[in-house]
Scaffold this active site. Structure first.
Site, PDB file in Angstrom:
ATOM      1  N   PRO A   1      27.519  11.658 -48.623  1.00  0.00           N
ATOM      2  CA  PRO A   1      28.083  10.990 -49.793  1.00  0.00           C
ATOM      3  C   PRO A   1      28.079  11.828 -51.064  1.00  0.00           C
ATOM      4  CG  PRO A   1      26.399   9.623 -48.746  1.00  0.00           C
ATOM      5  CD  PRO A   1      26.469  10.889 -47.973  1.00  0.00           C
ATOM      6  N   ASN A   2      29.178  11.731 -51.776  1.00  0.00           N
ATOM      7  CA  ASN A   2      29.369  12.315 -53.112  1.00  0.00           C
ATOM      8  C   ASN A   2      29.566  13.829 -53.118  1.00  0.00           C
ATOM      9  OD1 ASN A   2      29.063   9.772 -54.549  1.00  0.00           O
ATOM     10  ND2 ASN A   2      26.916   9.878 -53.933  1.00  0.00           N
TER      11      ASN A   2
ATOM     12  N   ARG B   1      30.707  17.459 -60.300  1.00  0.00           N
ATOM     13  CA  ARG B   1      29.515  16.611 -60.175  1.00  0.00           C
ATOM     14  C   ARG B   1      28.250  17.355 -60.596  1.00  0.00           C
ATOM     15  NH1 ARG B   1      26.263  14.958 -54.666  1.00  0.00           N
ATOM     16  NH2 ARG B   1      24.783  13.558 -55.679  1.00  0.00           N
TER      17      ARG B   1
ATOM     18  N   TYR C   1      24.063  21.105 -59.015  1.00  0.00           N
ATOM     19  CA  TYR C   1      24.728  21.494 -57.772  1.00  0.00           C
ATOM     20  C   TYR C   1      25.667  22.696 -57.893  1.00  0.00           C
ATOM     21  CZ  TYR C   1      22.950  16.901 -56.457  1.00  0.00           C
ATOM     22  OH  TYR C   1      22.128  15.829 -56.209  1.00  0.00           O
TER      23      TYR C   1
ATOM     24  N   ASN D   1      24.509  18.702 -44.639  1.00  0.00           N
ATOM     25  CA  ASN D   1      23.934  18.288 -45.914  1.00  0.00           C
ATOM     26  C   ASN D   1      24.109  16.769 -45.966  1.00  0.00           C
ATOM     27  OD1 ASN D   1      23.142  17.637 -48.466  1.00  0.00           O
ATOM     28  ND2 ASN D   1      24.304  19.265 -49.483  1.00  0.00           N
TER      29      ASN D   1
ATOM     30  N   ALA E   1      22.444  11.988 -50.181  1.00  0.00           N
ATOM     31  CA  ALA E   1      21.487  10.897 -50.435  1.00  0.00           C
ATOM     32  C   ALA E   1      20.945  10.295 -49.138  1.00  0.00           C
ATOM     33  CB  ALA E   1      22.152   9.818 -51.279  1.00  0.00           C
TER      34      ALA E   1
ATOM     35  N   GLU F   1      19.460  21.616 -41.549  1.00  0.00           N
ATOM     36  CA  GLU F   1      19.633  20.772 -42.738  1.00  0.00           C
ATOM     37  C   GLU F   1      19.755  21.669 -43.965  1.00  0.00           C
ATOM     38  OE1 GLU F   1      16.312  18.152 -43.351  1.00  0.00           O
ATOM     39  OE2 GLU F   1      16.970  17.591 -45.370  1.00  0.00           O
TER      40      GLU F   1
ATOM     41  N   HIS G   1      20.567  21.866 -48.353  1.00  0.00           N
ATOM     42  CA  HIS G   1      20.739  21.214 -49.656  1.00  0.00           C
ATOM     43  C   HIS G   1      21.060  22.269 -50.696  1.00  0.00           C
ATOM     44  CE1 HIS G   1      19.191  17.433 -48.145  1.00  0.00           C
ATOM     45  NE2 HIS G   1      18.271  18.138 -47.506  1.00  0.00           N
TER      46      HIS G   1
ATOM     47  N   ARG H   1      12.588  18.065 -57.435  1.00  0.00           N
ATOM     48  CA  ARG H   1      13.286  16.957 -58.106  1.00  0.00           C
ATOM     49  C   ARG H   1      12.459  15.671 -58.012  1.00  0.00           C
ATOM     50  NH1 ARG H   1      19.387  16.838 -56.415  1.00  0.00           N
ATOM     51  NH2 ARG H   1      19.376  15.486 -58.247  1.00  0.00           N
TER      52      ARG H   1
HETATM   53  C1  DQA Z   1      21.536  17.068 -52.062  1.00  0.00           C
HETATM   54  C2  DQA Z   1      20.212  16.501 -52.574  1.00  0.00           C
HETATM   55  C3  DQA Z   1      20.168  14.995 -52.417  1.00  0.00           C
HETATM   56  O1  DQA Z   1      18.927  14.478 -52.890  1.00  0.00           O
HETATM   57  C4  DQA Z   1      21.294  14.351 -53.210  1.00  0.00           C
HETATM   58  O2  DQA Z   1      21.305  12.960 -53.012  1.00  0.00           O
HETATM   59  C5  DQA Z   1      22.618  14.953 -52.931  1.00  0.00           C
HETATM   60  C6  DQA Z   1      22.727  16.389 -52.736  1.00  0.00           C
HETATM   61  C7  DQA Z   1      21.672  18.584 -52.327  1.00  0.00           C
HETATM   62  O3  DQA Z   1      22.518  19.197 -51.694  1.00  0.00           O
HETATM   63  O4  DQA Z   1      20.956  19.131 -53.162  1.00  0.00           O
HETATM   64  O5  DQA Z   1      23.636  14.270 -52.957  1.00  0.00           O
HETATM   65  O6  DQA Z   1      21.615  16.864 -50.671  1.00  0.00           O
END
Ligand code: DQA
Length: 159
Positions: free
Chosen positions: A21-22, A29, A34, A85, A88, A109, A111, A118
């Protein structure tokens, strides 16, 4: 007659690159968190890197947990590895975790941000212990490292 082993041609490795998501909003964003690269730019970079390694990539991004789970299930029998990735959903999704376990496809995984620097709720990953490993905090470069790690793993497995 030559043995099966000696006649086997190395096949292109196939990776599913999955984004939660997102992450479709990358670029505008929260750039401080990011970076400024869009998801399309990241995918283009991965595509050209993969081509240089003779690997094939398939990309799926969704804001919906079920679509991501479907993508993992659809990868069974196609993907040699997954780079994900989960965004959330990292911190909440038992469904995604179970899909990775069920598919039994080696998963890396990644990020963009360092989730351990964080908010505390981001420190827990429901994916980390079902993944081969986790790469966190290198911005867009995390994805490249993730693809490299997955290919390394597959190469190692081949010998
Ligand atoms: C994320 C870290 C997550 O906590 C966050 O919700 C994201 C992006 C990252 O790539 O740093 O949407 O996965």
């Amino acid at each position: 007659m030559p043995s099966r082993r000696s006649t086997k041609v190395a096949e292109a490795k196939r990776l599913l690159i999955l984004n939660g998501p997102n992450l479709n909003l990358l670029g505008p964003r929260e750039p401080n968190q990011y970076g400024r690269h869009t998801l399309k730019e990241i995918e283009d970079q991965l595509r050209s890197y993969a081509a240089s390694r003779g690997a094939e990539l398939r990309f799926v991004q969704s804001n919906h947990e079920g679509v991501l789970i479907d993508a993992i299930q659809n990868a069974i029998g196609w993907a040699d590895a997954i780079v994900v990735n989960p965004a959330a959903l990292t911190h909440t999704s038992v469904g995604l975790r179970d899909a990775i376990l069920a598919a039994n496809i080696p998963t890396v995984e990644v990020h963009l941000s360092n989730i351990y620097r964080r908010e505390e709720f981001r420190h827990q990953s429901l994916i980390a212990d079902v993944a081969i490993g986790q790469i966190t905090g290198f911005g867009a470069f995390s994805y490249l490292l993730g693809v490299q790690a997955a290919l390394h793993l597959l190469e190692k497995g081949r010998s």
